[in-house]
Scaffold this motif. Structure first.
Motif, PDB file in Angstrom:
ATOM      1  N   GLU A   1       0.831  -1.206   0.000  1.00 48.52           N
ATOM      2  CA  GLU A   1       0.000   0.000   0.000  1.00 48.52           C
ATOM      3  C   GLU A   1       0.867   1.258   0.000  1.00 48.52           C
ATOM      4  N   GLN A   2       1.940   1.243   0.794  1.00 48.69           N
ATOM      5  CA  GLN A   2       2.803   2.411   0.866  1.00 48.69           C
ATOM      6  C   GLN A   2       3.507   2.673  -0.460  1.00 48.69           C
ATOM      7  N   LEU A   3       3.959   1.638  -1.133  1.00 51.40           N
ATOM      8  CA  LEU A   3       4.645   1.840  -2.401  1.00 51.40           C
ATOM      9  C   LEU A   3       3.703   2.453  -3.439  1.00 51.40           C
ATOM     10  N   GLU A   4       2.427   2.085  -3.398  1.00 51.06           N
ATOM     11  CA  GLU A   4       1.462   2.709  -4.301  1.00 51.06           C
ATOM     12  C   GLU A   4       1.218   4.168  -3.912  1.00 51.06           C
ATOM     13  N   ILE A   5       1.235   4.445  -2.617  1.00 51.01           N
ATOM     14  CA  ILE A   5       1.092   5.825  -2.152  1.00 51.01           C
ATOM     15  C   ILE A   5       2.255   6.674  -2.664  1.00 51.01           C
ATOM     16  N   ILE A   6       3.470   6.155  -2.573  1.00 53.35           N
ATOM     17  CA  ILE A   6       4.646   6.899  -3.036  1.00 53.35           C
ATOM     18  C   ILE A   6       4.589   7.116  -4.545  1.00 53.35           C
ATOM     19  N   LEU A   7       4.094   6.121  -5.282  1.00 57.84           N
ATOM     20  CA  LEU A   7       3.955   6.257  -6.730  1.00 57.84           C
ATOM     21  C   LEU A   7       3.048   7.442  -7.063  1.00 57.84           C
ATOM     22  N   HIS A   8       1.954   7.576  -6.317  1.00 55.04           N
ATOM     23  CA  HIS A   8       1.040   8.706  -6.518  1.00 55.04           C
ATOM     24  C   HIS A   8       1.716  10.019  -6.111  1.00 55.04           C
ATOM     25  N   LEU A   9       2.392  10.019  -4.973  1.00 55.69           N
ATOM     26  CA  LEU A   9       3.026  11.232  -4.457  1.00 55.69           C
ATOM     27  C   LEU A   9       4.019  11.815  -5.449  1.00 55.69           C
ATOM     28  N   THR A  10       4.820  10.966  -6.059  1.00 54.91           N
ATOM     29  CA  THR A  10       5.930  11.435  -6.896  1.00 54.91           C
ATOM     30  C   THR A  10       5.605  11.451  -8.394  1.00 54.91           C
ATOM     31  N   GLY A  11       4.389  11.030  -8.760  1.00 59.20           N
ATOM     32  CA  GLY A  11       4.068  10.944 -10.181  1.00 59.20           C
ATOM     33  C   GLY A  11       4.911   9.913 -10.882  1.00 59.20           C
ATOM     34  N   GLY A  12       5.192   8.801 -10.203  1.00 57.72           N
ATOM     35  CA  GLY A  12       6.087   7.776 -10.730  1.00 57.72           C
ATOM     36  C   GLY A  12       5.572   7.104 -11.995  1.00 57.72           C
ATOM     37  N   ARG A  13       6.518   6.678 -12.853  1.00 61.07           N
ATOM     38  CA  ARG A  13       6.209   6.012 -14.109  1.00 61.07           C
ATOM     39  C   ARG A  13       6.928   4.656 -14.119  1.00 61.07           C
ATOM     40  N   PRO A  14       6.214   3.578 -13.791  1.00 60.33           N
ATOM     41  CA  PRO A  14       6.854   2.255 -13.697  1.00 60.33           C
ATOM     42  C   PRO A  14       7.699   1.938 -14.925  1.00 60.33           C
ATOM     43  N   GLY A  15       8.931   1.522 -14.643  1.00 59.69           N
ATOM     44  CA  GLY A  15       9.849   1.143 -15.700  1.00 59.69           C
ATOM     45  C   GLY A  15      10.517   2.292 -16.409  1.00 59.69           C
ATOM     46  N   ALA A  16      10.232   3.552 -15.998  1.00 63.99           N
ATOM     47  CA  ALA A  16      10.747   4.693 -16.760  1.00 63.99           C
ATOM     48  C   ALA A  16      11.472   5.734 -15.916  1.00 63.99           C
ATOM     49  N   ASP A  17      11.535   5.567 -14.607  1.00 68.79           N
ATOM     50  CA  ASP A  17      12.169   6.566 -13.742  1.00 68.79           C
ATOM     51  C   ASP A  17      13.553   6.120 -13.287  1.00 68.79           C
ATOM     52  N   THR A  18      14.302   7.095 -12.788  1.00 67.12           N
ATOM     53  CA  THR A  18      15.590   6.830 -12.150  1.00 67.12           C
ATOM     54  C   THR A  18      15.589   7.507 -10.784  1.00 67.12           C
ATOM     55  N   VAL A  19      15.859   6.740  -9.736  1.00 61.08           N
ATOM     56  CA  VAL A  19      15.854   7.232  -8.363  1.00 61.08           C
ATOM     57  C   VAL A  19      17.289   7.285  -7.844  1.00 61.08           C
TER      58      VAL A  19
ATOM     59  N   LEU B   1      14.874   2.441  -2.093  1.00 58.99           N
ATOM     60  CA  LEU B   1      15.287   1.110  -2.555  1.00 58.99           C
ATOM     61  C   LEU B   1      14.100   0.243  -2.990  1.00 58.99           C
ATOM     62  N   LEU B   2      13.171  -0.009  -2.078  1.00 60.34           N
ATOM     63  CA  LEU B   2      12.082  -0.929  -2.408  1.00 60.34           C
ATOM     64  C   LEU B   2      11.131  -0.326  -3.443  1.00 60.34           C
ATOM     65  N   TYR B   3      10.972   0.972  -3.427  1.00 61.83           N
ATOM     66  CA  TYR B   3      10.174   1.655  -4.442  1.00 61.83           C
ATOM     67  C   TYR B   3      10.775   1.420  -5.827  1.00 61.83           C
ATOM     68  N   SER B   4      12.096   1.564  -5.927  1.00 64.75           N
ATOM     69  CA  SER B   4      12.775   1.357  -7.208  1.00 64.75           C
ATOM     70  C   SER B   4      12.690  -0.100  -7.651  1.00 64.75           C
ATOM     71  N   TRP B   5      12.903  -0.992  -6.714  1.00 66.88           N
ATOM     72  CA  TRP B   5      12.903  -2.421  -7.022  1.00 66.88           C
ATOM     73  C   TRP B   5      11.516  -2.878  -7.474  1.00 66.88           C
ATOM     74  N   ALA B   6      10.467  -2.438  -6.775  1.00 63.90           N
ATOM     75  CA  ALA B   6       9.114  -2.879  -7.076  1.00 63.90           C
ATOM     76  C   ALA B   6       8.623  -2.383  -8.428  1.00 63.90           C
ATOM     77  N   TYR B   7       9.033  -1.160  -8.807  1.00 61.14           N
ATOM     78  CA  TYR B   7       8.531  -0.576 -10.050  1.00 61.14           C
ATOM     79  C   TYR B   7       9.570  -0.560 -11.165  1.00 61.14           C
ATOM     80  N   ASP B   8      10.645  -1.326 -10.986  1.00 60.76           N
ATOM     81  CA  ASP B   8      11.651  -1.516 -12.042  1.00 60.76           C
ATOM     82  C   ASP B   8      12.263  -0.193 -12.486  1.00 60.76           C
ATOM     83  N   PHE B   9      12.616   0.646 -11.503  1.00 55.53           N
ATOM     84  CA  PHE B   9      13.330   1.880 -11.804  1.00 55.53           C
ATOM     85  C   PHE B   9      14.833   1.618 -11.755  1.00 55.53           C
TER      86      PHE B   9
END
Length: 539
Positions: free
Chosen positions: A177-195, A211-219
């Protein structure tokens, strides 16, 4: 999302870039996952299986990342122990580990070899200890059996800014749930961002937010170290420039240090930064405006900095500035706030306190407060409670709501955080916020940013406000500096300082994320363990 599905990473394109001594080591996530499965086989041979807990001292190394993922693949729950804090003696850290491990009852302790000398005999006598670098299993990878969605997967120890660290028990579902919250917060684009991050993996912002945000969304993930940042604060923005980073996280103090260190230097490439989440401590408006001005010529957008509010008990983020908006702030009457009234004033008003908005409640999250009071939070990523501490769990977690221990107010749906309940001091029957005075003292030219702490060293006979501060450079006149601090305390809160103690650099007790440990400051004073550069009495 299914969090542990990312462990396979069979079709991932992301790359992990980890600082390894004097350069970055580059490994595709799919190869990291392969190595993690081998580490899991080794961990299984050491007794790690579903339902067991593995105590971990997490550092920013390639072996730590692989071993961390391996613990989950073997079925274990990761318990992230705190790192030694600034100013903490090896003996005190050892005692803290003994207390935490007794409550945790882990199967194994994993750490870097450099931490082994800090372990007391009480730890090593009864608990198997292994280095992260030893988890290179030679046998084939095992079939993964990670924790279920409602199983505890992570015990995140709080920073310990106000007391002994507490172990927040987080389920797999809460992490997802938190990783999805962070995706919304930062406007994340799975597979297309660099952290990019230098934050310690032992801290929730470094672990879940990066770390886990990047790993989960393939950043792509660029992982530096706190030590490298401390030695060269310029490296943070330089790394983001070099790797084309779109997201990062850090503290207000870190932004100040990076801005100051940048000087008149350049960056190798234009910045592509979309979201820089700033939290873990009070966010300073002047720091954000100075940093934006400094890095704007290199491509930094005025909307990039994202003040946010969160805590380990909520896995991480609770509120945050929408990523496409500019940061906001208001100036309020500091004296009126103490009486529970939010009264906006001109920024140049004598009692003005500038507060940065910590943004709006994030998806699924609710925040409730009185006019001005303790912040309570409900969130889908809330912890189950504190591991091994049912009494504190019952006190803080009630009917789906967390009593955070933080003070603040909501205005136009935006949260403004004032500080901790523990930051409120009572002086001659009046309430004052220590953080308000500390923030004002921080503005003095000869005080290091984020290195001022106000404590009440009084007895039953009355209050005695003592300021502990680390000077910048080598001030010629400590008394004048103390009088400037005392004048600010009187202007902001109408209170008199009894004494100012100027400490050597690095002596003020802080957590690894930079929060002042006020309870340790009080303990050092009461035990006579402070060794100041100068002591100025103001009575």
């Amino acid at each position: 999302m299914q969090f542990f599905d990312a462990l396979t990473h069979g079709d991932s394109h992301g790359v992990l870039h980890v600082w390894n001594g004097d350069e970055f080591e580059h490994t595709p996530w799919r190869d990291v996952a392969r190595d993690a499965r081998r580490a899991a086989a080794e961990l299984r041979s050491l007794g790690v299986r579903p339902g067991t807990r593995v105590a971990c001292i997490l550092t920013n190394t390639p072996d730590t990342v692989r071993g961390l993922l391996g613990v989950w693949l073997a079925g274990g729950a990761v318990a992230s122990l705190p790192l030694p804090t600034r100013g903490q003696s090896p003996e005190a850290y050892g005692e803290q580990l003994v207390a935490l491990l007794a409550r945790l009852d882990p199967e194994l302790l994993l750490l870097d070899d450099a931490f082994a000398p800090l372990l007391p005999q009480e730890v090593t006598r009864g608990l198997p200890v292994r280095g992260w670098s030893t988890l290179h299993g030679t046998s084939g990878p095992l079939e993964p059996s990670p924790p279920g969605r409602d199983d505890v997967a992570f015990v995140q120890y709080s920073s310990g800014s106000t007391s002994t660290p507490k172990g927040c028990a987080l389920t797999t579902r809460a992490i997802e749930e938190q990783l999805e919250i962070i995706l919304h917060l930062t406007g994340g684009r799975p597979g297309a961002d660099t952290v990019t991050s230098w934050l310690p993996l032992s801290h929730d912002m470094g672990m879940f937010g990066c770390l886990l945000y990047s790993w989960a969304y393939d950043f792509d993930f660029v992982l530096s170290t706190p030590e490298r940042f401390g030695m060269a604060p310029r490296s943070w923005f330089r790394d983001m420039s070099e790797y084309g980073s779109t997201m990062t996280a850090g503290t207000s103090t870190a932004v100040h240090l990076a801005t100051r260190a940048q000087g008149s230097g350049g960056l190798p490439k234009p910045l592509r930064l979309r979201a820089a989440v700033i939290g873990a401590e009070r966010v300073d408006w002047d720091t954000l405006t100075a940093a934006t001005a400094k890095f704007r010529p290199f491509g930094l957008a005025d909307t990039a900095f994202q003040p946010a509010y969160g805590m380990a008990e909520a896995t991480l983020a609770v509120t945050g500035k929408p990523w496409a908006d500019k940061p906001g702030s208001i100036a309020v009457d500091g004296a009126a706030i103490l009486d529970g009234t939010v009264s906006e004033v001109a920024p140049d008003h004598p009692r003005a306190t500038r507060l940065v908005s910590n943004g709006v409640a994030l998806p699924g999250v609710s925040v409730r407060i009185g006019a001005v009071g303790q912040i309570e939070v409900s969130s889908p990523s809330l912890a189950n409670g504190y591991h091994g501490d049912p009494e504190l769990t019952a006190e803080r977690f009630r009917d789906g709501w967390l009593r955070t221990g933080d003070l603040g107010f909501v205005r136009d749906d935006e949260l403004y955080v004032l500080g901790r309940v523990d930051d409120m001091l009572s002086v001659s029957g009046r309430k004052i916020y220590a953080s308000e005075i500390e923030a004002a003292v921080d503005s003095l030219t000869h005080i290091r940013k984020g290195c001022a702490a106000l404590v009440d060293a009084g007895t039953s006979n009355g209050s005695q406000l003592v300021l502990l501060a680390e000077p910048m450079g080598n001030p010629r006149d400590y008394r004048r500096l103390a009088e400037e601090a005392a004048s600010l305390a009187m202007d902001k809160a109408g209170v008199a300082l009894s004494e100012c103690l100027f400490l050597p650099r690095g002596a003020l007790p802080k957590t690894p994320s930079g929060k002042i440990q006020r309870f340790r400051c009080r303990a050092l004073l009461s035990q006579g363990l402070v060794q100041p550069l100068a002591r100025v009495s103001l009575d």
